[in-house]
Write an enzyme that holds these catalytic residues in place. Sequence first.
Site, PDB file in Angstrom:
ATOM      1  CB  SER A  50       8.435  -0.725   9.020  1.00 46.06           C
ATOM      2  OG  SER A  50       8.776  -0.368   9.970  1.00 46.06           O
ATOM      3  CG  ASP A  83       3.424  -1.840   7.660  1.00 48.26           C
ATOM      4  OD1 ASP A  83       2.494  -2.244   7.074  1.00 48.26           O
ATOM      5  OD2 ASP A  83       3.418  -1.292   8.387  1.00 48.26           O
ATOM      6  CG  HIS A  84       3.642   0.739   4.943  1.00 50.49           C
ATOM      7  ND1 HIS A  84       2.288   1.011   3.344  1.00 50.49           N
ATOM      8  CD2 HIS A  84       3.413   0.606   5.788  1.00 50.49           C
ATOM      9  CE1 HIS A  84       1.327   1.343   3.809  1.00 50.49           C
ATOM     10  NE2 HIS A  84       1.653   0.866   5.237  1.00 50.49           N
ATOM     11  CD  GLU A 142      -1.917   1.457   0.504  1.00 50.15           C
ATOM     12  OE1 GLU A 142      -1.146   1.091   1.882  1.00 50.15           O
ATOM     13  OE2 GLU A 142      -1.734   2.437   0.706  1.00 50.15           O
ATOM     14  CG  HIS A 186      -0.005   4.944   8.696  1.00 51.07           C
ATOM     15  ND1 HIS A 186       0.423   4.925   6.685  1.00 51.07           N
ATOM     16  CD2 HIS A 186       0.029   4.028   8.337  1.00 51.07           C
ATOM     17  CE1 HIS A 186       0.872   4.015   5.992  1.00 51.07           C
ATOM     18  NE2 HIS A 186      -0.094   3.569   7.076  1.00 51.07           N
ATOM     19  CG  HIS A 220      -1.955  -0.238   5.572  1.00 49.38           C
ATOM     20  ND1 HIS A 220      -0.894  -0.241   5.378  1.00 49.38           N
ATOM     21  CD2 HIS A 220      -2.614  -1.909   5.027  1.00 49.38           C
ATOM     22  CE1 HIS A 220      -0.490  -1.087   5.240  1.00 49.38           C
ATOM     23  NE2 HIS A 220      -1.900  -1.590   4.913  1.00 49.38           N
ATOM     24  N   GLY A 221      -3.892   2.131   8.947  1.00 47.57           N
ATOM     25  CA  GLY A 221      -3.906   3.475   9.573  1.00 47.57           C
ATOM     26  C   GLY A 221      -5.209   2.459  10.980  1.00 47.57           C
ATOM     27  CB  SER A 222      -6.563  -0.061  12.121  1.00 43.60           C
ATOM     28  OG  SER A 222      -7.546  -0.129  10.652  1.00 43.60           O
ATOM     29  CG  ASN A 263      -1.429  -3.002   9.267  1.00 50.82           C
ATOM     30  OD1 ASN A 263      -2.100  -3.945   9.010  1.00 50.82           O
ATOM     31  ND2 ASN A 263      -1.258  -2.378   7.649  1.00 50.82           N
TER      32      ASN A 263
END
Length: 340
Positions: A50, A83-84, A142, A186, A220-222, A263
């Site tokens: 990130s 990332d992001h 995204e 997240h 994401h947020g997995s 992710n």
Amino acid sequence: MPLVTMRQLLDEAAAGGYGVAAFNVNNLEQIQGIMEAAQETQSPVIVQASRGARKYAGDQFLHHMMLAAAETYPDIPVALHQDHGNSPETCISAIELGFTSVMMDGSLGEDAKTPLSFEDNIAVTKQVVDYAHERGVTVEGELGTLGGMEDGVGSGEICLTDPAQAEEFVERTGVDALAVAIGTSHGAYKFSRAPDGDILAMEIIEDIHRRLPDTHIVMHGSSSVPADMVERLKAAGGEVDAGFGVPISAIQRGIEHGVRKVNIDTDGRLAITAFMREHFRDNPDDWDPRGAGKAARAGQKLICMQRMQELGMAGHAGDYEPLTLEDMAARYASGVRSAA
Ligand code: G3H
Ligand code: 13P
Ligand code: ZN
């Protein structure tokens, strides 16, 4: 082998019907834990940083640790991903540094908080795609926003991805992979109860995959926020506001419908902290930092080993010949997108 592109990893995953975990890193022990797990399970892997990670480690340290990882494990295909990315400048600086893949997160503005309009998202993402593809680098975009907010990143509001918009977004930007919002967030607190069909909108993934069978879907947020790891962390004196995470079965269902990149940051963080706390609790006289560092590495490795098996990526490291950035740039220039 040299760092490979994420496009190639995801194309191979699509051909093989599995998912590739993208693990976040900030330091040496995380990189080593991931690579040890990849070697033991023979998995291709995505390592992602990130903006916060780049700031914490320093660009040169991070990049050179990743080159060392690729050199130490020559049989493991590994992609280095931003990332992001919050702006074209962030993505361009990552590409100049040597990242082989970038995420232009145009779902939010440059402050990484305020949602951006559909047209503005397309404009910044297309700008990054044009720059990146000329250099063979993969781009993830995204559409829709996740919930939750970490280190000031995130709007805090969930806005699910509209499949019809997703189709238009991919057509107009040319992204290789699309992060979709299906209700995840997240961090360690995602849901207050085990998520079911009312909470996780898996049908959005199915619809997008029907419309865009050649676009790699990203979840994401997995993190699954394993209850046993949260308990270990707490038993060793830690405090964490943890809820339910994304069940492995939901990730596996996603993989059946086009999810290729998954992710995972929080699960590694929880395991590292639990293992380090246990180390200090059980070895109060150990003031050699290598003891705690080894514990951290083992925590990260444990999570990676599990996810590599669960996502089906284990055993696929040797399936293919890695393509260079130049190969990929030539493919993009000739209109061939898939690297498989
Ligand atoms: O985007 C979320 C990732 O978990 C990275 O988090 O910004 O705290 O490094 P971070
Ligand atoms: P988690 O917080 O669920 O691990 O998500 C990580 C992520 O999406 C990084 O971009
Ligand atoms: Zn994310």
